[in-house]
Design a protein around this motif. Structure first.
Motif, PDB file in Angstrom:
ATOM      1  N   THR A 175       0.782  -0.619  -0.053  1.00 42.67           N
ATOM      2  CA  THR A 175      -0.237   0.208   0.305  1.00 42.67           C
ATOM      3  C   THR A 175       0.419   1.718  -0.068  1.00 42.67           C
ATOM      4  N   SER A 176       0.393   2.531  -0.287  1.00 39.46           N
ATOM      5  CA  SER A 176       0.786   3.920  -0.283  1.00 39.46           C
ATOM      6  C   SER A 176       0.156   4.394   0.452  1.00 39.46           C
ATOM      7  N   LEU A 177      -0.215   3.719   1.111  1.00 40.75           N
ATOM      8  CA  LEU A 177      -1.376   5.011   2.740  1.00 40.75           C
ATOM      9  C   LEU A 177      -0.600   4.062   3.653  1.00 40.75           C
ATOM     10  N   PRO A 178      -0.557   5.244   4.574  1.00 40.71           N
ATOM     11  CA  PRO A 178      -0.090   5.373   5.936  1.00 40.71           C
ATOM     12  C   PRO A 178      -0.805   4.596   6.930  1.00 40.71           C
ATOM     13  N   LEU A 179      -1.041   2.813   6.704  1.00 38.03           N
ATOM     14  CA  LEU A 179      -1.392   1.761   7.276  1.00 38.03           C
ATOM     15  C   LEU A 179      -0.454   1.104   8.165  1.00 38.03           C
ATOM     16  N   VAL A 180       0.869   0.324   7.284  1.00 40.03           N
ATOM     17  CA  VAL A 180       2.127  -0.370   8.009  1.00 40.03           C
ATOM     18  C   VAL A 180       2.859   0.545   8.814  1.00 40.03           C
ATOM     19  N   TRP A 181       3.259   1.943   8.799  1.00 37.52           N
ATOM     20  CA  TRP A 181       4.210   2.663   9.294  1.00 37.52           C
ATOM     21  C   TRP A 181       3.709   4.224   8.879  1.00 37.52           C
ATOM     22  N   SER A 182       3.697   5.249   9.475  1.00 34.06           N
ATOM     23  CA  SER A 182       3.199   6.627   9.567  1.00 34.06           C
ATOM     24  C   SER A 182       3.842   7.788   8.061  1.00 34.06           C
ATOM     25  N   GLU A 183       3.063   8.814   8.056  1.00 35.80           N
ATOM     26  CA  GLU A 183       4.135   9.638   7.148  1.00 35.80           C
ATOM     27  C   GLU A 183       4.876  10.171   7.972  1.00 35.80           C
ATOM     28  N   GLY A 184       5.425   9.868   9.821  1.00 36.22           N
ATOM     29  CA  GLY A 184       6.207  11.054  10.368  1.00 36.22           C
ATOM     30  C   GLY A 184       8.060  10.234  10.364  1.00 36.22           C
ATOM     31  N   GLY A 185       7.627   9.240   9.541  1.00 34.18           N
ATOM     32  CA  GLY A 185       9.469   8.346   9.774  1.00 34.18           C
ATOM     33  C   GLY A 185       9.504   7.356  10.751  1.00 34.18           C
ATOM     34  N   ILE A 186      10.739   6.663  10.466  1.00 35.22           N
ATOM     35  CA  ILE A 186      10.974   6.058  11.858  1.00 35.22           C
ATOM     36  C   ILE A 186      11.247   6.252  13.072  1.00 35.22           C
ATOM     37  N   GLU A 187      11.160   7.789  13.518  1.00 38.00           N
ATOM     38  CA  GLU A 187      11.358   8.857  14.624  1.00 38.00           C
ATOM     39  C   GLU A 187       9.988   8.495  15.194  1.00 38.00           C
ATOM     40  N   ALA A 188       8.974   8.610  14.330  1.00 36.80           N
ATOM     41  CA  ALA A 188       7.169   8.658  14.762  1.00 36.80           C
ATOM     42  C   ALA A 188       6.649   7.345  14.769  1.00 36.80           C
ATOM     43  N   ASP A 189       7.272   6.078  13.926  1.00 40.57           N
ATOM     44  CA  ASP A 189       6.772   4.663  14.575  1.00 40.57           C
ATOM     45  C   ASP A 189       7.493   4.151  15.645  1.00 40.57           C
ATOM     46  N   LEU A 190       8.529   4.542  16.110  1.00 45.50           N
ATOM     47  CA  LEU A 190       9.297   4.428  16.868  1.00 45.50           C
ATOM     48  C   LEU A 190       9.302   4.981  18.461  1.00 45.50           C
ATOM     49  N   ALA A 191       8.065   6.180  18.125  1.00 42.39           N
ATOM     50  CA  ALA A 191       7.886   6.645  19.562  1.00 42.39           C
ATOM     51  C   ALA A 191       6.971   5.849  20.700  1.00 42.39           C
ATOM     52  N   LYS A 192       6.631   6.179  22.358  1.00 38.57           N
ATOM     53  CA  LYS A 192       6.510   5.391  22.950  1.00 38.57           C
ATOM     54  C   LYS A 192       4.794   5.737  22.750  1.00 38.57           C
ATOM     55  N   ASP A 193       4.317   5.875  22.293  1.00 36.03           N
ATOM     56  CA  ASP A 193       2.942   6.592  21.272  1.00 36.03           C
ATOM     57  C   ASP A 193       2.333   6.684  20.617  1.00 36.03           C
ATOM     58  N   ALA A 194       3.207   5.790  20.328  1.00 35.62           N
ATOM     59  CA  ALA A 194       3.415   4.985  18.794  1.00 35.62           C
ATOM     60  C   ALA A 194       2.014   3.867  18.892  1.00 35.62           C
ATOM     61  N   ALA A 195       1.533   4.023  17.882  1.00 34.18           N
ATOM     62  CA  ALA A 195       0.335   3.248  17.449  1.00 34.18           C
ATOM     63  C   ALA A 195      -0.228   2.972  15.737  1.00 34.18           C
ATOM     64  N   PRO A 196      -0.183   2.174  15.117  1.00 28.91           N
ATOM     65  CA  PRO A 196      -0.673   1.643  14.670  1.00 28.91           C
ATOM     66  C   PRO A 196      -1.975   2.267  13.772  1.00 28.91           C
ATOM     67  N   HIS A 197      -1.933   1.998  12.190  1.00 24.10           N
ATOM     68  CA  HIS A 197      -3.515   2.870  12.606  1.00 24.10           C
ATOM     69  C   HIS A 197      -4.633   2.338  12.592  1.00 24.10           C
ATOM     70  N   PRO A 198      -5.693   3.010  12.400  1.00 28.67           N
ATOM     71  CA  PRO A 198      -6.974   1.601  13.662  1.00 28.67           C
ATOM     72  C   PRO A 198      -6.950   1.008  12.235  1.00 28.67           C
ATOM     73  N   ALA A 199      -7.649   0.722  10.867  1.00 24.63           N
ATOM     74  CA  ALA A 199      -7.737  -0.293  10.247  1.00 24.63           C
ATOM     75  C   ALA A 199      -6.529  -0.947  10.293  1.00 24.63           C
ATOM     76  N   PHE A 200      -5.234  -1.087   9.976  1.00 24.86           N
ATOM     77  CA  PHE A 200      -4.499  -1.892  10.451  1.00 24.86           C
ATOM     78  C   PHE A 200      -4.240  -3.362  11.416  1.00 24.86           C
ATOM     79  N   LYS A 201      -4.555  -2.249  12.442  1.00 19.94           N
ATOM     80  CA  LYS A 201      -4.427  -2.940  14.441  1.00 19.94           C
ATOM     81  C   LYS A 201      -6.159  -3.965  14.161  1.00 19.94           C
TER      82      LYS A 201
END
Length: 276
Positions: free
Chosen positions: A49-75
């Protein structure tokens, strides 16, 4: 007498221990046969997908943040399927009975389109979400390659399968509400499938007033959805207490799961997915 009583006591203890062991074994056997279906292995699902489902648009730093969560649809989807994100169809080695989800994927090279068509005709099952005018919000400006694709780039494949993806012309672009398979759906700027002449072997049935197409190609099958915005949580999750209670305002994710279940079980969509 004392010796006999001692022997009787030992035998009684052994008998009690034996009964207790048998009881435990019976309980374990009963649990094994009545364990919830959720404990069964999840069906394998590859996703591109090109949608931000698996990884966020914020990049690796956003995905590794403590409050990071997968997209609700992916979850929601990962609760029912063993998802493997992929970015190269030709390098992908499908697991047995693994399905493929293409949600507004990147543009494919001609050889990749041929590879996908061959895989389907050999027995592959794919669900394709193709949006002609994606309205998904993004952190990046128009024209930035990091944004989700605005329009589907799989037209050559659809044309080969005898389908054309179009955007119905309307004066306004309101949110679209429909009922498909008894499920209330909300999205925006959905497309429409139209039949197109093709020399390729296969057949597609258009359903839900053009929103869905069910295609049989060789030994495989492809279900096409002329929309991808319906995965955006803004259209189905709701607000306030609905999020806290886990109740969706619209059944968009239920539709996605129903389509994947139809693919997995090879069930037809005719009748239940006529749509309104």
């Amino acid at each position: 007498m004392i010796d006999r009583l001692a022997q009787f006591g030992v035998k009684k203890w052994l008998l009690v221990a034996l009964v207790a062991a048998c009881t435990v074994l019976l309980l374990l056997a009963g649990f094994a046969t009545t364990r919830p279906a959720d404990n069964r292995p999840k069906p394998p699902l590859a996703m591109m997908t090109s949608l931000p489902l698996v990884w966020s648009e914020g990049g690796i730093e956003a995905d590794l943040a403590k409050d990071a969560a997968p997209h609700p649809a992916f979850k929601r989807l990962s609760a029912h399927y063993d998802i493997t994100p992929i970015d190269d169809l030709e390098a992908w080695v499908p697991k047995p009975k693994q399905m493929l989800l293409l949600a507004q994927p990147r543009a494919f090279a001609p050889r990749e389109l041929v590879h996908l068509d061959n895989w389907v005709r050999q027995g592959g099952h794919v669900l394709i979400l193709a949006d002609p005018a994606l309205q998904w919000g993004s952190l990046y400006p128009l024209g930035d390659k990091r944004r989700p694709l605005f329009t589907s780039m799989l037209s050559p494949l659809f044309a080969y399968w005898g389908m054309e993806l179009v955007l119905p012309l309307e004066d306004e672009v309101p949110a679209s509400m429909r009922k498909i398979g008894g499920l209330p759906i909300r999205t925006v700027t959905p497309g429409e499938w139209l039949p197109k002449k093709s020399t390729a072997k296969g057949r597609c049935s258009i359903l839900a007033k053009g929103l869905l197409a069910d295609c049989r190609m060789g030994k495989g099958r492809a279900i096409l959805v002329a929309d991808a915005d319906f995965l955006d949580a803004a259209f189905w999750q709701g607000r306030g207490m609905r999020i806290l209670t886990g109740k969706d305002e619209f059944a968009n994710i239920a539709l996605l799961q129903a389509l994947l279940a139809a693919l997995h079980d090879d069930q037809g969509l005719n009748g239940d997915f006529v749509g309104k």
